[in-house]
Design a protein around this motif. Structure first.
Motif, PDB file in Angstrom:
ATOM      1  N   ILE A 119       0.827  -1.218   0.000  1.00 58.64           N
ATOM      2  CA  ILE A 119       0.000   0.000   0.000  1.00 58.64           C
ATOM      3  C   ILE A 119       0.860   1.265   0.000  1.00 58.64           C
ATOM      4  CG2 ILE A 119      -1.750   1.299   1.257  1.00 58.64           C
ATOM      5  CD1 ILE A 119      -2.825  -1.175  -0.121  1.00 58.64           C
ATOM      6  N   PRO A 120       1.843   1.420   0.886  1.00 57.27           N
ATOM      7  CA  PRO A 120       2.676   2.638   0.833  1.00 57.27           C
ATOM      8  C   PRO A 120       3.449   2.786  -0.477  1.00 57.27           C
ATOM      9  CG  PRO A 120       2.926   1.528   2.947  1.00 57.27           C
ATOM     10  CD  PRO A 120       2.168   0.587   2.063  1.00 57.27           C
ATOM     11  N   ILE A 121       3.984   1.672  -1.002  1.00 59.55           N
ATOM     12  CA  ILE A 121       4.717   1.763  -2.263  1.00 59.55           C
ATOM     13  C   ILE A 121       3.779   2.180  -3.389  1.00 59.55           C
ATOM     14  CG2 ILE A 121       5.918   0.404  -4.024  1.00 59.55           C
ATOM     15  CD1 ILE A 121       7.278  -1.126  -1.849  1.00 59.55           C
ATOM     16  N   GLY A 122       2.560   1.644  -3.410  1.00 60.32           N
ATOM     17  CA  GLY A 122       1.593   2.034  -4.437  1.00 60.32           C
ATOM     18  C   GLY A 122       1.243   3.508  -4.369  1.00 60.32           C
ATOM     19  N   ILE A 123       1.063   4.025  -3.152  1.00 67.79           N
ATOM     20  CA  ILE A 123       0.749   5.448  -2.986  1.00 67.79           C
ATOM     21  C   ILE A 123       1.913   6.313  -3.447  1.00 67.79           C
ATOM     22  CG2 ILE A 123       0.257   7.242  -1.277  1.00 67.79           C
ATOM     23  CD1 ILE A 123      -1.169   5.115   0.385  1.00 67.79           C
ATOM     24  N   PHE A 124       3.120   5.975  -2.994  1.00 69.88           N
ATOM     25  CA  PHE A 124       4.298   6.775  -3.358  1.00 69.88           C
ATOM     26  C   PHE A 124       4.564   6.719  -4.855  1.00 69.88           C
ATOM     27  CE2 PHE A 124       8.883   7.689  -3.519  1.00 69.88           C
ATOM     28  CZ  PHE A 124       8.905   8.866  -2.768  1.00 69.88           C
ATOM     29  N   SER A 125       4.312   5.553  -5.462  1.00 71.35           N
ATOM     30  CA  SER A 125       4.510   5.431  -6.905  1.00 71.35           C
ATOM     31  C   SER A 125       3.513   6.289  -7.670  1.00 71.35           C
ATOM     32  CB  SER A 125       4.372   3.966  -7.321  1.00 71.35           C
ATOM     33  OG  SER A 125       4.498   3.819  -8.719  1.00 71.35           O
ATOM     34  N   ALA A 126       2.269   6.376  -7.185  1.00 70.25           N
ATOM     35  CA  ALA A 126       1.256   7.210  -7.842  1.00 70.25           C
ATOM     36  C   ALA A 126       1.611   8.688  -7.744  1.00 70.25           C
ATOM     37  CB  ALA A 126      -0.110   6.949  -7.216  1.00 70.25           C
ATOM     38  N   THR A 152      -7.794   8.857  -8.621  1.00 74.58           N
ATOM     39  CA  THR A 152      -8.422   9.717  -7.616  1.00 74.58           C
ATOM     40  C   THR A 152      -7.826  11.119  -7.621  1.00 74.58           C
ATOM     41  OG1 THR A 152      -8.842   7.779  -6.226  1.00 74.58           O
ATOM     42  CG2 THR A 152      -8.968   9.928  -5.164  1.00 74.58           C
ATOM     43  N   MET A 153      -6.528  11.231  -7.857  1.00 72.40           N
ATOM     44  CA  MET A 153      -5.867  12.542  -7.812  1.00 72.40           C
ATOM     45  C   MET A 153      -6.342  13.476  -8.914  1.00 72.40           C
ATOM     46  SD  MET A 153      -4.009  12.540  -5.152  1.00 72.40           S
ATOM     47  CE  MET A 153      -3.065  14.033  -5.427  1.00 72.40           C
ATOM     48  N   HIS A 154      -7.067  12.939  -9.917  1.00 70.26           N
ATOM     49  CA  HIS A 154      -7.583  13.790 -10.996  1.00 70.26           C
ATOM     50  C   HIS A 154      -9.052  14.157 -10.787  1.00 70.26           C
ATOM     51  CE1 HIS A 154      -3.981  12.073 -12.978  1.00 70.26           C
ATOM     52  NE2 HIS A 154      -3.965  13.212 -13.644  1.00 70.26           N
ATOM     53  N   PHE A 155      -9.651  13.769  -9.676  1.00 69.12           N
ATOM     54  CA  PHE A 155     -11.059  14.080  -9.429  1.00 69.12           C
ATOM     55  C   PHE A 155     -11.226  15.554  -9.070  1.00 69.12           C
ATOM     56  CE2 PHE A 155     -12.268   9.489  -8.138  1.00 69.12           C
ATOM     57  CZ  PHE A 155     -12.332   9.151  -9.483  1.00 69.12           C
ATOM     58  N   ASP A 156     -12.446  16.044  -9.291  1.00 76.11           N
ATOM     59  CA  ASP A 156     -12.724  17.460  -9.035  1.00 76.11           C
ATOM     60  C   ASP A 156     -12.593  17.815  -7.560  1.00 76.11           C
ATOM     61  OD1 ASP A 156     -13.208  17.861 -11.703  1.00 76.11           O
ATOM     62  OD2 ASP A 156     -15.386  17.575 -11.537  1.00 76.11           O
ATOM     63  N   PHE A 157     -12.991  16.915  -6.655  1.00 71.54           N
ATOM     64  CA  PHE A 157     -12.947  17.268  -5.234  1.00 71.54           C
ATOM     65  C   PHE A 157     -11.502  17.408  -4.732  1.00 71.54           C
ATOM     66  CE2 PHE A 157     -12.917  12.644  -5.165  1.00 71.54           C
ATOM     67  CZ  PHE A 157     -11.966  12.343  -4.205  1.00 71.54           C
ATOM     68  N   ILE A 158     -10.545  16.772  -5.420  1.00 72.36           N
ATOM     69  CA  ILE A 158      -9.141  16.949  -5.050  1.00 72.36           C
ATOM     70  C   ILE A 158      -8.676  18.346  -5.467  1.00 72.36           C
ATOM     71  CG2 ILE A 158      -6.790  16.126  -5.406  1.00 72.36           C
ATOM     72  CD1 ILE A 158      -8.451  14.280  -3.699  1.00 72.36           C
ATOM     73  N   ARG A 159      -9.064  18.752  -6.670  1.00 74.53           N
ATOM     74  CA  ARG A 159      -8.702  20.107  -7.114  1.00 74.53           C
ATOM     75  C   ARG A 159      -9.364  21.156  -6.227  1.00 74.53           C
ATOM     76  NH1 ARG A 159      -8.997  17.638 -12.385  1.00 74.53           N
ATOM     77  NH2 ARG A 159     -11.230  18.149 -12.551  1.00 74.53           N
ATOM     78  N   HIS A 184      -8.615  13.089   1.962  1.00 78.97           N
ATOM     79  CA  HIS A 184      -9.530  13.134   0.821  1.00 78.97           C
ATOM     80  C   HIS A 184      -9.193  12.076  -0.237  1.00 78.97           C
ATOM     81  CE1 HIS A 184     -11.489  16.879   2.137  1.00 78.97           C
ATOM     82  NE2 HIS A 184     -10.294  17.241   2.557  1.00 78.97           N
ATOM     83  N   ALA A 185      -7.945  12.034  -0.670  1.00 77.80           N
ATOM     84  CA  ALA A 185      -7.591  11.141  -1.781  1.00 77.80           C
ATOM     85  C   ALA A 185      -7.514   9.677  -1.343  1.00 77.80           C
ATOM     86  CB  ALA A 185      -6.267  11.578  -2.392  1.00 77.80           C
ATOM     87  N   LEU A 186      -6.791   9.410  -0.271  1.00 76.35           N
ATOM     88  CA  LEU A 186      -6.548   8.020   0.121  1.00 76.35           C
ATOM     89  C   LEU A 186      -7.835   7.292   0.477  1.00 76.35           C
ATOM     90  CD1 LEU A 186      -4.566   5.763   0.695  1.00 76.35           C
ATOM     91  CD2 LEU A 186      -4.274   6.678   3.006  1.00 76.35           C
ATOM     92  N   ARG A 187      -8.738   7.960   1.151  1.00 71.70           N
ATOM     93  CA  ARG A 187      -9.985   7.301   1.558  1.00 71.70           C
ATOM     94  C   ARG A 187     -10.784   6.826   0.356  1.00 71.70           C
ATOM     95  NH1 ARG A 187     -14.447   9.680   5.849  1.00 71.70           N
ATOM     96  NH2 ARG A 187     -15.953   7.962   5.656  1.00 71.70           N
ATOM     97  N   ASN A 188     -10.829   7.635  -0.696  1.00 73.88           N
ATOM     98  CA  ASN A 188     -11.556   7.233  -1.904  1.00 73.88           C
ATOM     99  C   ASN A 188     -10.758   6.234  -2.737  1.00 73.88           C
ATOM    100  OD1 ASN A 188     -14.153   9.112  -2.397  1.00 73.88           O
ATOM    101  ND2 ASN A 188     -12.580  10.268  -1.306  1.00 73.88           N
ATOM    102  N   ALA A 189      -9.440   6.345  -2.716  1.00 74.39           N
ATOM    103  CA  ALA A 189      -8.623   5.424  -3.499  1.00 74.39           C
ATOM    104  C   ALA A 189      -8.650   4.012  -2.913  1.00 74.39           C
ATOM    105  CB  ALA A 189      -7.177   5.932  -3.559  1.00 74.39           C
ATOM    106  N   LEU A 190      -8.961   3.898  -1.644  1.00 76.95           N
ATOM    107  CA  LEU A 190      -8.979   2.579  -1.010  1.00 76.95           C
ATOM    108  C   LEU A 190     -10.212   1.746  -1.372  1.00 76.95           C
ATOM    109  CD1 LEU A 190      -7.710   3.328   2.606  1.00 76.95           C
ATOM    110  CD2 LEU A 190      -6.568   1.969   0.860  1.00 76.95           C
ATOM    111  N   ILE A 191     -11.233   2.370  -1.959  1.00 77.42           N
ATOM    112  CA  ILE A 191     -12.486   1.650  -2.228  1.00 77.42           C
ATOM    113  C   ILE A 191     -12.272   0.429  -3.122  1.00 77.42           C
ATOM    114  CG2 ILE A 191     -14.761   1.843  -3.299  1.00 77.42           C
ATOM    115  CD1 ILE A 191     -14.871   4.709  -2.298  1.00 77.42           C
TER     116      ILE A 191
END
Length: 326
Positions: free
Chosen positions: A120-127, A219-226, A242-249
């Motif tokens: 999980i941390p490697i995936g987040i950092f890679s994104a 998720t990082m391209h969603f409107d609520f992140i901007r 904001h981002a991680l909670r939605n990305a975990l779905i």
């Protein structure tokens, strides 16, 4: 918990029971299609047994009845708590299955926690470093981990760490004949579990890295992140609230299915490393036509998969308030 959530959970529980019932009948039917029942195997192993003895035993154990009648007898007996007797191990099914499930739980839980802690941390950092050399390296190793067959990776670990370096034993669960207690017994079990745990971790971790990275990038391209960034919120809050909670779905589904196999075992890995877990027990039972052990193990696996799917659906509502169960 809302009224709609309770209704949804109750409906899914009823569906789970029905599916387990149907799949148990299908597996019972398929198991009975295998050539030779236990009485036939007894005849082959005991040439002194007469045809009259065989007929008497078949009537005694109900093998002369139609398959639906035999299934109903097996089902009611199992639900009453009598799991039957293992013909291969000469002990009650509950006795042998309990030890094997515990061994598989230790192996699968350690592999799952380690793969989550790393993947999980490697995936987040890679994104967050999309397009960088680190991102390309992570993708390369993740694709390699997903693509390499489990038996090949297990054999490679055995050759390197058990045969060449002789750091770990080649197979087993604990040192045979060693009367160890306390920390010595724990260290002995850890020594045997490391290689199969690494084999399972490598594959699961690669999946979590890929799913977490792709979900986080999207998720990082969603409107609520901007919008959150435009409000001037701290970067850490934008990412982890904001981002991680939605990305975990979408990752929840993969993790839930992984948890469902905590008690079913990894058949290939456990067989390769001669690890005395539930997966190897199922394989050995099917090969030896040990009917009672195979049936109980299969139904535990089915039940865990369905229950973990239900838990994943419930977690969706917690992670994403937009999801409604009305």
């Amino acid at each position: 918990m809302t009224k709609y959530m309770r209704t949804y959970i109750l409906r899914r529980l009823i569906q789970t029971v029905v599916v387990i019932f149907l799949l148990s009948f299908v597996s019972y039917y398929l198991m009975n299609l295998m050539p030779g029942d236990p009485i036939d195997i007894m005849i082959m192993s005991n040439p002194r047994m007469t045809p009259e003895d065989a007929d008497r035993l078949k009537k005694l154990y109900g093998f002369d009845k139609p398959i639906h009648v035999r299934y109903w007898i097996w089902l009611t007996t199992t639900l009453s708590g009598d799991l039957g007797y293992s013909r291969t191990y000469r002990v009650p099914v509950g006795e042998i299955l309990g030890r094997r499930l515990l061994n598989t739980f230790y192996l699968s839980t350690s592999a799952l926690l380690l793969s989550l802690a790393i993947g999980i941390p490697i995936g987040i950092f890679s994104a967050l470093r999309k397009g960088s050399s680190f991102d390309y390296a992570v993708n390369l190793f993740a694709f390699a981990g997903i693509s390499i067959p489990s038996f090949f990776l297990g054999i490679l670990l055995l050759i390197v760490f058990a045969i060449w370096l002789k750091w770990f034993p080649a197979g087993g669960t604990q040192t045979v004949g060693a009367n160890l207690t306390g920390f010595a017994a724990f260290a002995d079990r850890v020594k045997f579990i490391i290689l199969p745990m690494c084999s399972l971790t490598a594959q699961q971790m690669a999946q979590y890295v890929r799913y977490m990275r792709s979900s986080m990038v999207e998720t990082m391209h969603f409107d609520f992140i901007r919008t959150a960034r435009a409000k001037g919120l701290p970067r850490r809050r934008v990412l982890f609230v904001h981002a991680l909670r939605n990305a975990l779905i979408p990752v929840v589904t993969i993790v839930a299915l992984s948890i469902s196999f905590l008690f079913s075992g990894a058949i290939i890995t456990e067989t390769l490393f001669a690890y005395q877990g539930a997966g190897k027990l199922v394989y050995d039972s099917i090969i030896a036509n040990d009917f009672n052990v195979a049936m109980v193990s299969f139904n535990i696996t089915v039940g865990m998969v369905l229950i973990m799917n239900l838990i994943a659906d419930i977690l969706y509502a917690y992670l994403d308030p937009r999801i409604s169960y009305k």
